[in-house]
Design a protein around this motif. Structure first.
Motif, PDB file in Angstrom:
ATOM      1  N   THR A 277       0.343  -0.936   0.064  1.00 37.14           N
ATOM      2  CA  THR A 277      -0.132   0.230  -0.008  1.00 37.14           C
ATOM      3  C   THR A 277       1.027   1.204   0.259  1.00 37.14           C
ATOM      4  O   THR A 277       1.865   1.084   0.159  1.00 37.14           O
ATOM      5  CB  THR A 277      -1.402   0.305   1.234  1.00 37.14           C
ATOM      6  OG1 THR A 277       0.178   0.297   2.632  1.00 37.14           O
ATOM      7  CG2 THR A 277      -1.765  -1.433   1.620  1.00 37.14           C
ATOM      8  N   ASP A 278      -0.149   2.592  -0.605  1.00 36.10           N
ATOM      9  CA  ASP A 278       0.660   3.354  -0.310  1.00 36.10           C
ATOM     10  C   ASP A 278       1.615   4.177   1.188  1.00 36.10           C
ATOM     11  O   ASP A 278       2.748   4.299   0.839  1.00 36.10           O
ATOM     12  CB  ASP A 278      -0.583   4.410  -1.025  1.00 36.10           C
ATOM     13  CG  ASP A 278      -0.117   4.412  -2.937  1.00 36.10           C
ATOM     14  OD1 ASP A 278      -0.093   3.477  -3.005  1.00 36.10           O
ATOM     15  OD2 ASP A 278      -0.879   5.280  -3.202  1.00 36.10           O
ATOM     16  N   GLY A 279       0.727   3.959   1.863  1.00 38.45           N
ATOM     17  CA  GLY A 279       1.365   4.427   3.274  1.00 38.45           C
ATOM     18  C   GLY A 279       1.891   3.193   3.697  1.00 38.45           C
ATOM     19  O   GLY A 279       3.108   4.391   4.427  1.00 38.45           O
ATOM     20  N   CYS A 417      -5.632   3.525  -1.132  1.00 34.96           N
ATOM     21  CA  CYS A 417      -5.959   4.810  -0.513  1.00 34.96           C
ATOM     22  C   CYS A 417      -6.434   4.895   1.506  1.00 34.96           C
ATOM     23  O   CYS A 417      -6.183   5.537   1.718  1.00 34.96           O
ATOM     24  CB  CYS A 417      -7.136   5.331  -1.127  1.00 34.96           C
ATOM     25  SG  CYS A 417      -8.545   6.232  -1.242  1.00 34.96           S
ATOM     26  N   LEU A 418      -6.744   3.924   1.351  1.00 32.38           N
ATOM     27  CA  LEU A 418      -7.606   3.755   2.860  1.00 32.38           C
ATOM     28  C   LEU A 418      -6.084   3.915   4.177  1.00 32.38           C
ATOM     29  O   LEU A 418      -6.175   4.360   5.090  1.00 32.38           O
ATOM     30  CB  LEU A 418      -8.333   2.426   3.228  1.00 32.38           C
ATOM     31  CG  LEU A 418      -9.930   2.796   2.968  1.00 32.38           C
ATOM     32  CD1 LEU A 418     -10.282   1.220   2.933  1.00 32.38           C
ATOM     33  CD2 LEU A 418     -11.074   3.769   3.429  1.00 32.38           C
ATOM     34  N   LEU A 469     -10.836   9.395  -5.330  1.00 31.67           N
ATOM     35  CA  LEU A 469     -10.729   7.727  -5.705  1.00 31.67           C
ATOM     36  C   LEU A 469     -12.760   8.180  -5.835  1.00 31.67           C
ATOM     37  O   LEU A 469     -13.657   8.459  -6.308  1.00 31.67           O
ATOM     38  CB  LEU A 469     -11.512   7.018  -4.497  1.00 31.67           C
ATOM     39  CG  LEU A 469     -11.274   5.688  -5.007  1.00 31.67           C
ATOM     40  CD1 LEU A 469     -10.497   4.946  -5.390  1.00 31.67           C
ATOM     41  CD2 LEU A 469     -12.076   4.531  -3.559  1.00 31.67           C
ATOM     42  N   ALA A 470     -12.247   7.779  -7.479  1.00 28.12           N
ATOM     43  CA  ALA A 470     -13.627   7.459  -8.032  1.00 28.12           C
ATOM     44  C   ALA A 470     -15.186   7.248  -7.155  1.00 28.12           C
ATOM     45  O   ALA A 470     -14.581   6.022  -6.508  1.00 28.12           O
ATOM     46  CB  ALA A 470     -13.990   6.292  -9.272  1.00 28.12           C
ATOM     47  N   ASN A 471     -16.375   7.688  -7.384  1.00 31.62           N
ATOM     48  CA  ASN A 471     -17.307   7.429  -6.606  1.00 31.62           C
ATOM     49  C   ASN A 471     -17.648   6.079  -6.134  1.00 31.62           C
ATOM     50  O   ASN A 471     -18.030   5.619  -5.794  1.00 31.62           O
ATOM     51  CB  ASN A 471     -18.515   8.430  -7.230  1.00 31.62           C
ATOM     52  CG  ASN A 471     -19.534   8.912  -6.094  1.00 31.62           C
ATOM     53  OD1 ASN A 471     -18.840   8.994  -4.816  1.00 31.62           O
ATOM     54  ND2 ASN A 471     -21.107   9.356  -6.560  1.00 31.62           N
ATOM     55  N   PHE A 472     -17.428   5.149  -7.544  1.00 28.20           N
ATOM     56  CA  PHE A 472     -17.963   3.792  -8.328  1.00 28.20           C
ATOM     57  C   PHE A 472     -17.455   2.362  -6.935  1.00 28.20           C
ATOM     58  O   PHE A 472     -17.678   1.466  -6.904  1.00 28.20           O
ATOM     59  CB  PHE A 472     -18.213   3.408  -9.491  1.00 28.20           C
ATOM     60  CG  PHE A 472     -17.140   3.366  -9.847  1.00 28.20           C
ATOM     61  CD1 PHE A 472     -16.633   2.317 -10.091  1.00 28.20           C
ATOM     62  CD2 PHE A 472     -16.449   4.068 -10.747  1.00 28.20           C
ATOM     63  CE1 PHE A 472     -15.699   1.815 -10.907  1.00 28.20           C
ATOM     64  CE2 PHE A 472     -15.452   4.386 -11.723  1.00 28.20           C
ATOM     65  CZ  PHE A 472     -14.920   2.674 -11.959  1.00 28.20           C
TER      66      PHE A 472
END
Length: 516
Positions: A277-279, A417-418, A469-472
């Motif tokens: 993950t990015d984090g 993202c999370l 982040l895209a809505n869907f």
């Protein structure tokens, strides 16, 4: 090309006094280790094992397991290392499927080995006695290689999910090619010291062992992963390079002892087995300040697909084809290797079987060969895409792809993202059945232990919105859990989450739902 037995002899001749292996109080140079390896080769010969015979080992990462690996290479015996946690019926499967003639175990696996019915009549050895072979038999005759470079070296078993594990037989030349590439792609120098904690029944553990021998390096054994013990060894043994799955890095970084541990000797970080993950990428770069930070993407079947030698430069990128490889991304469900996906289009990643590190097919599994091997290419089962610069992004398993409301959603992007939210310790994203959407994006979150109020679904939903982040793709459901299920080598087991096999936090009687 050398067979691996000859390769080990060359290492002994090149660096006889270099420290080869450390396991607790035991420390052996290459010359000293060769004597132990030779004594074990003599014992294998006495047992009547011939070149090409298969030997199943059920061992932790102890020096005896590494000694057995090299003894088999010299004796021409095909080693079949399996998880030391294997149950009797699993050991029976491995013995039967591999048509093994011998079984090596240790105290922790002795009971399961004794209960395995297929082990009756086989030659068996308790690895705990390997250290006594020299004392019992006197000075051994120096072992000489008994296998050609095109003979089989070992057989690894891929973890089974819905079916039995698949055997992956690999030849000496492919194993050595993979080790040489590993040295080059990680820019290892003579005398590197690595932490030997990735299991020797896993391709990452085997590669670390072989790579160290090529450079006169030191393999420091850690029988099973324990973050505190790992940190102690890194500092005490002045470990210079780490090659781990992301989960183990996460555990090191979040252990209370990390801040007080001297990890300054570590110059090179490498990871494989799963996306990072990015984090976690950001945190590791800040904590270690490595000279090289390698994202290695590969498999048991073909050791290396792609390499990115500066992982933080472009988070999520697995880089470009490795030294011995060519890759493509073909459209999902492609019937031909020539149905190449467009730039940025998500598809299935395939790799050529013509590379020096490639296997040639699964052991006694023609149906698996028919599915994965086509027109000289290996269909990995992984999804991904190539960006405009030609770098590969691995987005997950084709089977893990979430189709929600007709849109394809990759779990990896949402997990990254999370992971950047400070209140998230670990996260796994899956698609759960939903009457309206078909599948809804669901995030299973292990929260950080903090004095202030822990994050909730609303906070994380706002984080996803603010990140762009895209809505869907935003999770429609959050479940807060005590632990994220993982395999013995630290891979996320999303299938267990889908099956409901997890422990929610005590206060989480029902999953939480953010607003639509």
């Amino acid at each position: 090309m050398f067979d691996l037995g000859t390769s080990f002899l060359a290492s002994v001749e090149r660096d006889p006094t270099a420290e080869a292996i450390v396991d607790g109080a035991l420390r052996l140079t290459y010359a000293e280790w060769y004597r132990h390896v030779s004594a074990l080769v003599a014992r294998l010969d006495e047992a009547g094992l011939k070149p090409g015979d298969r030997l199943v080992s059920v061992l932790q990462n102890r020096w005896e397991a590494a000694t057995l690996h090299w003894a088999c290479q010299l004796a021409g015996v095909v080693i079949v290392p399996v998880n030391w946690r294997s149950k009797p019926d699993e050991i029976d499967f491995f013995l039967d499927n591999a048509e093994a003639r011998a079984l090596v175990f240790e105290p922790v696996s002795a009971e399961a080995a004794a209960q395995a019915t297929r082990a009756a009549g086989l030659w068996r050895l308790d690895a705990a006695g390997i250290g006594g072979l020299l004392a019992a038999d006197g000075e051994p005759k120096p072992a000489t290689p008994s296998a050609a470079a095109d003979a089989f070296s070992l057989m690894l078993y891929t973890s089974g999910t819905t079916a039995k594990p698949k055997g992956v037989p690999r030849r000496h030349l492919a194993e050595r090619a993979g080790a040489l590439a590993h040295v080059a792609q990680n820019a290892y120098l003579r005398g590197e010291r690595t932490l030997g904690v990735m299991p020797l029944y896993h391709t990452m553990g085997v590669r670390s062992l072989l790579a160290m021998s090529l450079i006169g390096g030191t393999f420091t054994c850690l029988p099973r992963f324990d973050a505190e013990k790992a940190l102690t060894l890194i500092a005490a043994e002045r470990v210079t390079c780490l090659y781990l799955v992301p989960t183990l890095y996460h555990d090191l970084l979040h252990h209370p002892a990390f801040a007080a541990t001297d990890c300054s000797s570590v110059r090179r970080l490498g990871f494989a087995g799963a996306s990072m993950t990015d984090g976690l990428l950001k945190a590791l770069k800040a904590a270690f300040e490595p000279e090289l930070f390698v994202n290695h993407y590969g498999s048991s079947e073909i050791y290396t697909f792609t390499i990115e030698q500066d992982a933080p430069r472009k988070p999520g990128s697995a880089g470009r084809a490795a030294l011995n490889q060519r890759i493509r991304v073909v459209r999902l469900g492609a019937g031909s290797v020539d149905e190449v996906a467009a730039t940025g289009e998500e598809g299935e990643i395939i790799a050529t079987l013509a590379g020096d590190e490639a296997f040639e097919g699964y052991w006694k599994r023609p149906e698996a060969d028919a599915k994965a091997l086509r027109d000289g290419w290996y269909f990995t089962g992984d999804s991904g895409y190539l960006d405009a610069e030609g770098d590969l992004f691995v987005t997950g398993r084709v089977d893990d792809m979430i189709i929600t409301g007709g849109e394809n959603v990759s779990p990896v992007e949402i997990e990254s993202c999370l992971s950047l939210h400070p209140g998230v310790l670990e996260v796994a994203v899956v698609g759960l059945p939903d009457e309206r959407w078909g599948r809804i994006v669901t995030a299973f979150v292990k929260r950080c232990c903090r004095d202030e109020a822990p994050v909730d679904a609303g906070v994380l939903d706002h984080h996803c919105r603010d990140s762009g982040l895209a809505n869907f793709k935003r999770p429609r459901r959050y479940v807060f859990v005590e632990e994220i299920p993982k395999s013995p080598v630290g891979k996320l087991l999303r299938r267990l989450l889908v099956a409901g096999e997890y422990r929610p936090e005590p206060a989480e009687a029902e999953p939480t739902h953010p607003s639509e």
